[in-house]
Scaffold this motif. Sequence first.
Motif, short mmCIF file in Angstrom:
data_model
loop_
_atom_site.label_atom_id
_atom_site.label_comp_id
_atom_site.label_asym_id
_atom_site.label_seq_id
_atom_site.Cartn_x
_atom_site.Cartn_y
_atom_site.Cartn_z
N THR A 254 0.82 -1.22 0.00
CA THR A 254 0.00 0.00 0.00
C THR A 254 0.86 1.27 0.00
O THR A 254 0.35 2.36 -0.18
CB THR A 254 -0.92 0.05 1.24
OG1 THR A 254 -0.12 -0.08 2.41
CG2 THR A 254 -1.94 -1.05 1.22
N THR A 255 2.15 1.12 0.21
CA THR A 255 3.02 2.30 0.25
C THR A 255 3.14 2.93 -1.14
O THR A 255 3.18 2.23 -2.14
CB THR A 255 4.42 1.91 0.75
OG1 THR A 255 4.28 1.27 2.00
CG2 THR A 255 5.29 3.14 0.93
N GLY A 256 3.20 4.22 -1.16
CA GLY A 256 3.31 4.93 -2.43
C GLY A 256 4.75 5.15 -2.83
O GLY A 256 5.61 4.29 -2.62
N ALA A 284 -4.49 -2.53 -2.89
CA ALA A 284 -3.29 -1.86 -3.35
C ALA A 284 -2.68 -2.69 -4.47
O ALA A 284 -2.70 -3.91 -4.42
CB ALA A 284 -2.30 -1.72 -2.21
N ASP B 42 1.97 11.31 -4.05
CA ASP B 42 1.00 10.26 -3.72
C ASP B 42 -0.40 10.79 -3.42
O ASP B 42 -1.19 10.10 -2.79
CB ASP B 42 1.45 9.40 -2.53
CG ASP B 42 2.58 8.47 -2.90
OD1 ASP B 42 2.60 8.02 -4.06
OD2 ASP B 42 3.43 8.19 -2.04
N LEU B 224 2.42 7.24 4.55
CA LEU B 224 3.21 6.88 3.37
C LEU B 224 2.37 6.13 2.33
O LEU B 224 2.90 5.71 1.31
CB LEU B 224 4.40 6.00 3.77
CG LEU B 224 5.31 6.56 4.87
CD1 LEU B 224 6.41 5.57 5.22
CD2 LEU B 224 5.93 7.87 4.43
N THR B 225 1.08 5.97 2.61
CA THR B 225 0.21 5.23 1.70
C THR B 225 0.17 5.87 0.32
O THR B 225 0.20 7.09 0.20
CB THR B 225 -1.22 5.16 2.27
OG1 THR B 225 -1.16 4.68 3.60
CG2 THR B 225 -2.11 4.24 1.44
N GLY B 226 0.08 5.03 -0.70
CA GLY B 226 0.03 5.53 -2.07
C GLY B 226 -1.38 5.78 -2.55
O GLY B 226 -2.25 6.19 -1.77
N GLN B 227 -1.61 5.51 -3.82
CA GLN B 227 -2.89 5.81 -4.45
C GLN B 227 -4.06 5.06 -3.82
O GLN B 227 -5.21 5.43 -3.97
CB GLN B 227 -2.81 5.48 -5.94
CG GLN B 227 -1.81 6.32 -6.71
CD GLN B 227 -2.32 7.72 -6.97
OE1 GLN B 227 -3.52 7.94 -7.09
NE2 GLN B 227 -1.43 8.68 -7.04
N ASP B 228 -3.75 3.97 -3.11
CA ASP B 228 -4.81 3.17 -2.52
C ASP B 228 -5.49 3.88 -1.35
O ASP B 228 -6.53 3.43 -0.87
CB ASP B 228 -4.20 1.83 -2.05
CG ASP B 228 -5.27 0.77 -1.86
OD1 ASP B 228 -6.18 0.71 -2.70
OD2 ASP B 228 -5.20 0.02 -0.88
#
Lengths: 333, 517
Positions: A254-256, A284, B42, B224-228
Amino acid sequence: MPDDAGFRLREKPADPAPAAPAPRISWAERLRQGLARSSNQLTGSITSLFTKRRLDEDTLQDFEDILIQADLGVETAMRITDRLSEGRYGKEVSGAEVRRILAEEIEKTLQPVAQPLELDLEKKPHVILVVGVNGTGKTTTIGKLAAKLTRGGLKVTLCAGDTFRAAAVEQLKIWGERTGSEVIAKQIGADAAGLAFEAYDRAVENDSDVLIIDTAGRLQNKAELMAELEKINRVLGKREPDAPHTVLQTLDATTGQNALNQVEIFRNVSGVNGLVMTKLDGTARGGILVAIAAKHRLPVYFVGVGEGIDDLEPFKAKDFASAIAGTEAVSAP
Amino acid sequence: MFDSLQDRLGSILNGLTGRGALSDKDVSAALREVRRALLEADVSLEVVRGFTDRVREKAVGAEILKSIKPGQMVVKIVHDELVATLGETQVPIDLNAPAPVVVMMVGLQGSGKTTTSGKIAKRLTERQGKKVLMASLDTRRPAAQEQLKVLGEQTGVATLPIIAGQGPVEIAARAEQAGRLGGYDVVILDTAGRTHIDEPLMVEMADIKARTRPHEILLVADSLTGQDAVNLARSFDERVGITGIVLTRVDGDGRGGAALSMRAVTGKPIKLIGVGEKMDALEDFHPSRIADRILGMGDIVSLVEKAAENIDAEKAAAMAKKMQSGKFDLNDLADQIGQMQKMGGMGGMMGLMPGMGKMKNQMAAAGLDDKMLKRQLAIISSMTKAERANPDLLKHSRKKRIAAGSGTSAADINKLLKMHRQMADMMKSMGKGGKGGMMKQMMGGLAGKMGLPGGGMPGGMPDLSKMDPKELEALAKAAQSGGMPGMPKGLPPGFGGPGGGMPGGFPGLPGLPGKKK
């Protein structure tokens, strides 16, 4: 030697280990289930994008956006978009063709990094150090990996090197019981490097094939914590110059874009030479792995697709690529 | 967090502010860059789209092209839109319900629920005097319940006794009951991590909610989570109706796009941020300040607050008086260094100052760190009272003694003295000039330059973020060669500007070592 065990023994033609039992569901199937939702979304948007459209600037922009949305990162997205526009600009393109190109490009990037974990039993024990940011799944991955290796007939010792987080030692001990592996631990607050040193001696004593060392999670921008990690390598080096033989870093799917930084710094400090991507069972998409593969070219040994003891699968480029792109082609199991 | 986004947006918008006239095309080009910067940070695509669309609409509506300083208008619009996206005001945890108030923590695996539970419990206990009970409902991950129990012991907060074999819903009910019978004010339920597509676990979460009727349901999410981030925030909100968000690992070097995304898609406030591994590393989230920081305007309010918390008001007043009289001895310098250390050292302060983001990196690269502050304090502590009051006494033999006593060299001492002299001179000139001269220059404010409403910025800050990079570089160089002439420009020393400024005086940073390590 089973192809999909995810590890193999170096230069040992006669494999002493019995073949790992075949997974109940194939890796690809599992991964597809995990990625299904996101993949549907992704392929859905690609199809709608290209059903009846000419390839123009706007279309390409939309295409790039979709890739960015899968966490592939702007650079990687642009590279694949460029590939798409080559020789096709202004022409009509079908959704299926786009998916194919997408899968191809992703696979091309991932293929070189999809390698099995190689254990060198000339070195006994083969030392595996597991590092990563907090909450990326180090301890859980160690538990699953220990299960995989013990099932393959190897003797494993675990070192509870996370001496910071409350109950991390207990967590690893439970995994030790589940897999029948000895766990070397000390109280909270103990020096992790010292513990690793003792664990190495103990693993030699009890004739282990593999020693897996857990570490406390840390953010890569904390210089003093990263220095501690360096110390573990240094101290192990006193007993065995090549140790740790494998430094595994866990990455949360899930980290970007920050995952790129994570790999870069952990690699510089701790000599990471292999990756495990965890938590691929959510929505993710783990697209960041494509960007990481393009930039760092570190082997990806396993992917974590659930919390169960069997939910650690070898990484396969083609399956991952087609699962992201939504193409049907799946490598034979 | 946010630092690199700040760098990106700062340089994009810098390109606009200097210009006299802007065409439609200029604005579109800048917005494309903004869009990319946000994506690389992000921020989720759908949120970015909405964001740039709104900015574009407003930019056109505001007749930006006709205004006198169009570039600044764009910056203002981006700023306002950032604030709107992040939320206007700070929202605290709401405990306004009959006791025991149930607070339920939800989120993905590894997002930091258990640690955050401990931090919140400690905070409520210590700051608000609440009697808190924590209960772990995580029966899945090995030793998760044990982890919360240990945290409870560490923080002195009660935890529900573990009964093996009980399911999460049962434990929740038992916790609620224990909370009622035990006279607790707050019951914190730490649930197991779950992915939002794990249907059985989402159902279980809804059951827990139905059984305990939590007043707050906090989604704990990794910054730090991305597009999700949008998917997970939306799913959790749809399934249990979260009341707020806690962002963790904000002390990482992520760009914090998840904060924008999750606030935008759920409309739920970010209530708290986790900023470290220690149990007191939990802070309130102030949206407008963060927006200021993202745009490179620095978090001045936080800085002032931090200063107010740590600096003794009486001492500050005495210092201001002294400064006005133009007297400034080494005791005063030691006080200042001590105060700086209290405020989180150089790194902590620079991060909060406008336009200092880049400089912070340059200084770090030059090896300027808090060790230096310690060394300088050591030097001063090795002096006699007479020497401190009258540095002119310091001749060779005395310096030798001090160097031996403080583990430094004569050169270090000379550097310190030089810096002290410069600072003392500055004090003198300021004392004479009152609020004219230097102060005027310092207050040559940002308000006018930026075209922003004055609200967010107390005192006027010279607009360092708009400074020419070359100027900044020169500044950094000056900083390295001892003394730090640039700093006083940045920080209103002492008796603050119209809006407050820094309490306690801050005449230049204690000198910075030259080449020495």
